[in-house]
Design a protein around this motif. Structure first.
Motif, PDB file in Angstrom:
ATOM      1  N   VAL A 234     -23.947  37.384 -39.928  1.00 18.50           N
ATOM      2  CA  VAL A 234     -24.454  38.566 -40.613  1.00 18.50           C
ATOM      3  C   VAL A 234     -23.434  38.993 -41.665  1.00 18.50           C
ATOM      4  CG1 VAL A 234     -25.215  40.964 -40.343  1.00 18.50           C
ATOM      5  CG2 VAL A 234     -25.694  39.288 -38.541  1.00 18.50           C
ATOM      6  N   SER A 235     -23.906  39.282 -42.859  1.00 21.00           N
ATOM      7  CA  SER A 235     -23.015  39.686 -43.951  1.00 21.00           C
ATOM      8  C   SER A 235     -22.480  41.092 -43.713  1.00 21.00           C
ATOM      9  CB  SER A 235     -23.766  39.647 -45.285  1.00 21.00           C
ATOM     10  OG  SER A 235     -24.641  40.773 -45.385  1.00 21.00           O
ATOM     11  N   PRO A 236     -21.435  41.498 -44.446  1.00 19.26           N
ATOM     12  CA  PRO A 236     -20.927  42.870 -44.318  1.00 19.26           C
ATOM     13  C   PRO A 236     -21.962  43.929 -44.685  1.00 19.26           C
ATOM     14  CG  PRO A 236     -19.308  41.479 -45.419  1.00 19.26           C
ATOM     15  CD  PRO A 236     -20.575  40.681 -45.323  1.00 19.26           C
ATOM     16  N   GLU A 237     -23.040  43.501 -45.366  1.00 19.46           N
ATOM     17  CA  GLU A 237     -24.110  44.436 -45.733  1.00 19.46           C
ATOM     18  C   GLU A 237     -25.228  44.478 -44.698  1.00 19.46           C
ATOM     19  OE1 GLU A 237     -21.577  43.321 -48.754  1.00 19.46           O
ATOM     20  OE2 GLU A 237     -23.069  41.923 -47.956  1.00 19.46           O
TER      21      GLU A 237
ATOM     22  N   GLN B 207     -26.873  33.203 -42.261  1.00 21.50           N
ATOM     23  CA  GLN B 207     -26.805  31.824 -41.758  1.00 21.50           C
ATOM     24  C   GLN B 207     -27.073  31.817 -40.256  1.00 21.50           C
ATOM     25  OE1 GLN B 207     -22.949  29.803 -42.119  1.00 21.50           O
ATOM     26  NE2 GLN B 207     -23.989  27.982 -42.878  1.00 21.50           N
ATOM     27  N   GLU B 208     -27.667  30.730 -39.782  1.00 19.69           N
ATOM     28  CA  GLU B 208     -27.796  30.491 -38.355  1.00 19.69           C
ATOM     29  C   GLU B 208     -27.156  29.147 -38.047  1.00 19.69           C
ATOM     30  OE1 GLU B 208     -31.583  30.891 -36.559  1.00 19.69           O
ATOM     31  OE2 GLU B 208     -31.836  32.987 -37.136  1.00 19.69           O
ATOM     32  N   ILE B 209     -26.240  29.143 -37.100  1.00 18.61           N
ATOM     33  CA  ILE B 209     -25.498  27.939 -36.738  1.00 18.61           C
ATOM     34  C   ILE B 209     -26.017  27.426 -35.407  1.00 18.61           C
ATOM     35  CG2 ILE B 209     -23.225  26.967 -36.243  1.00 18.61           C
ATOM     36  CD1 ILE B 209     -22.041  29.343 -37.848  1.00 18.61           C
TER      37      ILE B 209
ATOM     38  N   THR C 194     -42.290  41.248 -61.206  1.00 25.86           N
ATOM     39  CA  THR C 194     -41.111  40.588 -61.750  1.00 25.86           C
ATOM     40  C   THR C 194     -40.169  40.227 -60.610  1.00 25.86           C
ATOM     41  OG1 THR C 194     -41.261  41.849 -63.796  1.00 25.86           O
ATOM     42  CG2 THR C 194     -39.145  40.800 -63.314  1.00 25.86           C
ATOM     43  N   GLN C 195     -39.762  38.975 -60.558  1.00 27.90           N
ATOM     44  CA  GLN C 195     -38.825  38.536 -59.522  1.00 27.90           C
ATOM     45  C   GLN C 195     -37.410  38.893 -59.948  1.00 27.90           C
ATOM     46  OE1 GLN C 195     -39.281  34.524 -58.051  1.00 27.90           O
ATOM     47  NE2 GLN C 195     -37.096  34.345 -57.650  1.00 27.90           N
ATOM     48  N   ILE C 196     -36.686  39.508 -59.035  1.00 26.32           N
ATOM     49  CA  ILE C 196     -35.293  39.885 -59.286  1.00 26.32           C
ATOM     50  C   ILE C 196     -34.404  39.056 -58.381  1.00 26.32           C
ATOM     51  CG2 ILE C 196     -33.600  41.747 -59.234  1.00 26.32           C
ATOM     52  CD1 ILE C 196     -35.882  43.703 -59.659  1.00 26.32           C
ATOM     53  N   ASN C 197     -33.486  38.320 -58.929  1.00 28.25           N
ATOM     54  CA  ASN C 197     -32.549  37.510 -58.147  1.00 28.25           C
ATOM     55  C   ASN C 197     -31.285  38.309 -57.901  1.00 28.25           C
ATOM     56  OD1 ASN C 197     -34.213  35.186 -58.120  1.00 28.25           O
ATOM     57  ND2 ASN C 197     -33.568  34.725 -60.234  1.00 28.25           N
ATOM     58  N   VAL C 198     -30.956  38.473 -56.641  1.00 27.51           N
ATOM     59  CA  VAL C 198     -29.770  39.228 -56.260  1.00 27.51           C
ATOM     60  C   VAL C 198     -28.704  38.254 -55.783  1.00 27.51           C
ATOM     61  CG1 VAL C 198     -28.846  41.009 -54.761  1.00 27.51           C
ATOM     62  CG2 VAL C 198     -31.198  41.194 -55.590  1.00 27.51           C
ATOM     63  N   GLU C 199     -27.569  38.255 -56.446  1.00 24.65           N
ATOM     64  CA  GLU C 199     -26.486  37.361 -56.059  1.00 24.65           C
ATOM     65  C   GLU C 199     -25.689  37.950 -54.916  1.00 24.65           C
ATOM     66  OE1 GLU C 199     -24.061  36.384 -59.362  1.00 24.65           O
ATOM     67  OE2 GLU C 199     -25.646  35.340 -60.453  1.00 24.65           O
ATOM     68  N   SER C 200     -25.276  37.094 -54.007  1.00 24.76           N
ATOM     69  CA  SER C 200     -24.466  37.517 -52.868  1.00 24.76           C
ATOM     70  C   SER C 200     -23.072  36.932 -53.008  1.00 24.76           C
ATOM     71  CB  SER C 200     -25.100  37.033 -51.547  1.00 24.76           C
ATOM     72  OG  SER C 200     -24.219  37.274 -50.460  1.00 24.76           O
TER      73      SER C 200
ATOM     74  N   ALA D 202     -22.862  38.777 -27.818  1.00 26.90           N
ATOM     75  CA  ALA D 202     -21.461  39.025 -28.174  1.00 26.90           C
ATOM     76  C   ALA D 202     -21.309  38.947 -29.682  1.00 26.90           C
ATOM     77  CB  ALA D 202     -20.543  38.004 -27.496  1.00 26.90           C
ATOM     78  N   VAL D 203     -20.226  39.580 -30.181  1.00 28.11           N
ATOM     79  CA  VAL D 203     -20.007  39.640 -31.623  1.00 28.11           C
ATOM     80  C   VAL D 203     -18.517  39.553 -31.920  1.00 28.11           C
ATOM     81  CG1 VAL D 203     -20.030  42.180 -31.544  1.00 28.11           C
ATOM     82  CG2 VAL D 203     -20.415  41.023 -33.724  1.00 28.11           C
ATOM     83  N   ALA D 204     -18.186  38.869 -33.007  1.00 24.24           N
ATOM     84  CA  ALA D 204     -16.815  38.804 -33.512  1.00 24.24           C
ATOM     85  C   ALA D 204     -16.862  39.086 -35.005  1.00 24.24           C
ATOM     86  CB  ALA D 204     -16.195  37.433 -33.253  1.00 24.24           C
ATOM     87  N   VAL D 205     -15.849  39.772 -35.508  1.00 23.22           N
ATOM     88  CA  VAL D 205     -15.814  40.170 -36.917  1.00 23.22           C
ATOM     89  C   VAL D 205     -14.706  39.405 -37.625  1.00 23.22           C
ATOM     90  CG1 VAL D 205     -15.780  42.082 -38.541  1.00 23.22           C
ATOM     91  CG2 VAL D 205     -16.548  42.478 -36.185  1.00 23.22           C
ATOM     92  N   ALA D 206     -15.070  38.638 -38.643  1.00 21.02           N
ATOM     93  CA  ALA D 206     -14.103  37.858 -39.417  1.00 21.02           C
ATOM     94  C   ALA D 206     -13.337  38.767 -40.373  1.00 21.02           C
ATOM     95  CB  ALA D 206     -14.826  36.754 -40.181  1.00 21.02           C
ATOM     96  N   PRO D 207     -12.186  38.308 -40.871  1.00 19.97           N
ATOM     97  CA  PRO D 207     -11.408  39.125 -41.818  1.00 19.97           C
ATOM     98  C   PRO D 207     -12.176  39.532 -43.066  1.00 19.97           C
ATOM     99  CG  PRO D 207     -10.070  37.329 -40.970  1.00 19.97           C
ATOM    100  CD  PRO D 207     -11.460  37.076 -40.484  1.00 19.97           C
ATOM    101  N   ASP D 208     -13.170  38.716 -43.501  1.00 13.70           N
ATOM    102  CA  ASP D 208     -13.936  39.059 -44.701  1.00 13.70           C
ATOM    103  C   ASP D 208     -15.125  39.962 -44.395  1.00 13.70           C
ATOM    104  OD1 ASP D 208     -15.765  37.370 -43.498  1.00 13.70           O
ATOM    105  OD2 ASP D 208     -15.599  35.769 -44.988  1.00 13.70           O
ATOM    106  N   GLY D 209     -15.258  40.395 -43.145  1.00 15.78           N
ATOM    107  CA  GLY D 209     -16.316  41.328 -42.794  1.00 15.78           C
ATOM    108  C   GLY D 209     -17.579  40.702 -42.241  1.00 15.78           C
ATOM    109  N   ARG D 210     -17.684  39.372 -42.267  1.00 15.38           N
ATOM    110  CA  ARG D 210     -18.851  38.733 -41.674  1.00 15.38           C
ATOM    111  C   ARG D 210     -18.848  38.904 -40.150  1.00 15.38           C
ATOM    112  NH1 ARG D 210     -18.460  32.658 -43.185  1.00 15.38           N
ATOM    113  NH2 ARG D 210     -16.250  33.220 -43.068  1.00 15.38           N
ATOM    114  N   LEU D 211     -20.044  39.072 -39.596  1.00 15.70           N
ATOM    115  CA  LEU D 211     -20.209  39.140 -38.155  1.00 15.70           C
ATOM    116  C   LEU D 211     -20.741  37.804 -37.649  1.00 15.70           C
ATOM    117  CD1 LEU D 211     -20.086  42.178 -38.917  1.00 15.70           C
ATOM    118  CD2 LEU D 211     -21.807  42.592 -37.140  1.00 15.70           C
TER     119      LEU D 211
END
Length: 302
Positions: A250-253, A258-260, A4-10, A223-232
């Motif tokens: 990278v998400s807070p989880e 995404q790759e830019i 069974t496929q389970i769709n997880v919303e982000s 290098a890494v920077a952390v946005a106010p919403d927790g994204r790296l």
């Protein structure tokens, strides 16, 4: 057997449009790295080949030398009071710099062990300093994982500041470091293992570390920077001349969402040798340094 496929919303839209990329400044030197915001909100970079700390006027794209470390700086940051500190591989020390004065050594050893060469420095909201100690590229790698991460706690309640290792002589070229906006977590790029580490405290003052995100491709995160919403926002360093410059989101989880590709609308593209990233003073953009071309790119993230 049926599955069974389970769709997880982000909470983050992975399929959103690619952020806009633009050239903020150019001609900054072929060893430019570590963009950072100073105490007045201005953007600065460092040049590890000349030792210069360079202020960038974003309205005109012009730049001017603020000071010279006399060594090989690879990172810089200001504390909440606006005082500048420089991670300098050439001096194998963290330097401090006051306006109008030459930088001086702030710390260069832990107990009886001299540093290999501090790579990057960052502060959390409480004024605690975090810095990585990697030495030059090649000194600490998979074959010799002897890099470290240190913290210097800010003085409080009459107590003196304290230097302590968070990870001692066990990492493969630790480089970029950044603290979460609320000070909960500290993130470290371990370049030669191609991963992001996350440090947390439990109880207060006792640090623990685990792998937060395992990346793939390229040499590894620089290098890494952390946005106010927790994204790296993580810059990827590579030596492939045909590869494009990439920023991984990278998400807070801990999931890559995404790759830019760092390519501006005017046709200017970053090389794969991305050497630094920082949030803008308004938190709506990140600025990225290309250590091969000397170009400073801006990426809108709001």
């Amino acid at each position: 057997m049926a599955y069974t496929q389970i769709n997880v919303e982000s909470s983050f839209d992975v399929g959103s449009a690619m952020p806009s990329v633009f050239v903020a400044a150019s001609g900054l030197g072929e060893a430019v790295c570590s963009p950072f915001i100073d105490g007045t909100g201005g953007l600065n970079v460092v040049d590890s080949s000349t030792g210069d700390v360079i202020a960038v006027d974003l309205s005109s794209g012009q730049s001017s030398v603020v000071m010279n470390s006399g060594g090989a700086p690879s990172g810089a940051a200001v504390n909440p009071d606006g005082d500048m500190f420089i991670a300098d591989i050439g001096h194998a020390a963290v330097m401090t710099a006051s306006e109008g004065l030459s930088p001086s050594v702030y710390c260069d050893k832990y107990e009886d062990h001299s540093f290999k060469g501090p790579n990057t420095v960052a502060f959390d909201v409480n004024g605690t300093m975090f810095f990585t100690d990697s030495g030059p590229l090649g000194e600490t790698g998979i074959e010799a994982p002897t890099g470290s991460v240190y913290a210097i706690t800010a003085p409080s309640n009459g107590q003196r500041e304290t230097l302590k290792p968070l990870a001692s002589q066990c990492l493969a070229h630790p480089c970029g470091v950044a603290a979460a906006p609320d000070g909960t977590f500290v993130y470290v790029c371990e370049m030669m293992q191609n991963r992001i580490l996350r440090f947390f405290q439990r109880p207060t003052g006792v640090f623990h570390c685990s792998v937060f995100a395992q990346l793939s491709g390229g040499v590894g995160p620089s290098a890494v920077a952390v946005a106010p919403d927790g994204r790296l926002f993580v810059t990827v360093f590579d030596v492939d001349p045909s590869a494009a410059g990439r920023v991984v989101v990278v998400s807070p989880e801990g999931k890559v969402i995404q790759e830019i590709t760092v390519a501006a609308a005017d046709g200017t593209s970053a090389s794969s040798e991305l050497t630094g990233i920082t949030l803008s003073s308004d938190k709506g953009k990140v600025y990225v340094t290309d250590g091969n071309s000397g170009v400073l790119f801006g990426i809108s993230i709001a």
